[in-house]
Write a protein that holds these residues in place. Structure first.
Motif, PDB file in Angstrom:
ATOM      1  N   VAL A  44       0.887   3.725  44.069  1.00 28.41           N
ATOM      2  CA  VAL A  44       0.525   2.641  44.676  1.00 28.41           C
ATOM      3  C   VAL A  44       1.495   1.654  44.997  1.00 28.41           C
ATOM      4  O   VAL A  44       1.515   0.878  45.992  1.00 28.41           O
ATOM      5  N   TRP A  45       2.730   1.700  44.069  1.00 17.81           N
ATOM      6  CA  TRP A  45       3.769   0.717  44.152  1.00 17.81           C
ATOM      7  C   TRP A  45       4.489   0.915  45.676  1.00 17.81           C
ATOM      8  O   TRP A  45       4.743  -0.007  46.379  1.00 17.81           O
ATOM      9  N   MET A  46       4.775   2.305  45.949  1.00 12.13           N
ATOM     10  CA  MET A  46       5.341   2.663  47.261  1.00 12.13           C
ATOM     11  C   MET A  46       4.404   2.551  48.327  1.00 12.13           C
ATOM     12  O   MET A  46       4.966   1.763  49.410  1.00 12.13           O
ATOM     13  N   LYS A  47       3.094   2.636  48.162  1.00 13.56           N
ATOM     14  CA  LYS A  47       2.274   2.507  49.263  1.00 13.56           C
ATOM     15  C   LYS A  47       1.975   0.754  49.510  1.00 13.56           C
ATOM     16  O   LYS A  47       2.082   0.528  50.647  1.00 13.56           O
ATOM     17  N   ASP A  48       1.582   0.130  48.570  1.00 15.74           N
ATOM     18  CA  ASP A  48       1.626  -1.452  48.749  1.00 15.74           C
ATOM     19  C   ASP A  48       2.596  -1.922  49.162  1.00 15.74           C
ATOM     20  O   ASP A  48       2.723  -3.025  49.831  1.00 15.74           O
ATOM     21  N   PRO A  96       9.928   2.296  52.647  1.00 16.92           N
ATOM     22  CA  PRO A  96      10.210   3.327  53.365  1.00 16.92           C
ATOM     23  C   PRO A  96      10.744   4.447  52.513  1.00 16.92           C
ATOM     24  O   PRO A  96      11.544   4.042  51.433  1.00 16.92           O
ATOM     25  N   LEU A  97      10.535   5.565  52.745  1.00 17.76           N
ATOM     26  CA  LEU A  97      10.665   6.606  51.791  1.00 17.76           C
ATOM     27  C   LEU A  97      12.368   7.085  51.686  1.00 17.76           C
ATOM     28  O   LEU A  97      12.816   7.635  50.872  1.00 17.76           O
ATOM     29  N   LYS A 106       8.236  13.212  56.624  1.00 12.39           N
ATOM     30  CA  LYS A 106       9.552  12.653  56.568  1.00 12.39           C
ATOM     31  C   LYS A 106      10.127  13.092  55.123  1.00 12.39           C
ATOM     32  O   LYS A 106      11.419  13.395  54.953  1.00 12.39           O
ATOM     33  N   THR A 107       9.297  13.224  54.000  1.00 10.69           N
ATOM     34  CA  THR A 107       9.695  13.305  52.753  1.00 10.69           C
ATOM     35  C   THR A 107      10.190  14.785  52.654  1.00 10.69           C
ATOM     36  O   THR A 107      11.141  15.089  52.224  1.00 10.69           O
ATOM     37  N   VAL A 108       9.489  15.881  53.155  1.00 12.79           N
ATOM     38  CA  VAL A 108       9.830  17.123  53.367  1.00 12.79           C
ATOM     39  C   VAL A 108      11.010  17.229  54.091  1.00 12.79           C
ATOM     40  O   VAL A 108      11.963  17.995  53.539  1.00 12.79           O
TER      41      VAL A 108
END
Length: 176
Positions: A107-111, A115-116, A160-162
């Motif tokens: 949630v912290w990353m989404k809200d 950027p990953l 992007k993460t992969v």
């Protein structure tokens, strides 16, 4: 003492003090699995998944229909159960807190629209991977929760993460 190879059976109620009403989500899930022809080997996991699914739905509906003070309702129901589990010798309290922390990270990353590939994004994904590993090692059916949270982060972020993790893996191997 020496181990013995004698089998034993445990009734569906598990103890003489508990009735079927305590285990209805597991029983329903197992009955459905039996109808679908699921192997007996997986019935335990099906029962656990049934319990998780019913509890998640009940909790979601309870929070959804509450007109206000949703956080207070959640805390008042969450804290006593978690404290009870933490004080026992099983890993369920730790599991619940790791899932809570994992959810908070996502949630912290989404809200925060982090950027990953930023420093915070990398820290968040490392935290996600470590927590997911711990959660899945403890109780494998919770991989569904971990994947659901990753999907919540955004399907556009997953490639992007992969690719980032693959690049990091290559760099790690080259440094060996």
């Amino acid at each position: 003492s020496d181990p013995i190879d004698e089998s034993c059976q445990v009734g569906a109620t598990a103890t003489a003090e508990r009735g079927y009403e305590y285990y209805w989500p597991q029983i329903i899930a197992m009955k459905i699995a039996n109808l679908l022809g699921v192997s007996d080997l997986f019935l335990y996991y099906v029962a656990r998944f049934g319990q998780v699914l019913v509890c998640a739905l009940m909790g979601a509906v309870g929070i959804w229909i509450a007109p206000r003070l949703k956080e207070i309702i959640w805390l008042l129901t969450f804290i006593p159960n978690t404290l009870l589990l933490i004080s026992s010798c099983n890993c369920d309290g730790l599991l619940i807190l790791e899932i809570m922390l994992l959810t908070a990270v996502i949630v912290w990353m989404k809200d925060g629209r982090i950027p990953l590939l930023s420093r915070n994004g990398v820290v968040g994904m490392i935290a996600y991977l470590i927590l997911t590993y711990n959660i899945v090692v403890m109780k494998i059916p919770y991989v569904i929760v971990c994947l659901g949270l990753l999907l919540y982060l955004g399907k556009d972020n997953i490639p992007k993460t992969v690719s980032f993790l693959k690049k990091q893996q290559k760099a790690f191997i080259l440094n060996l």
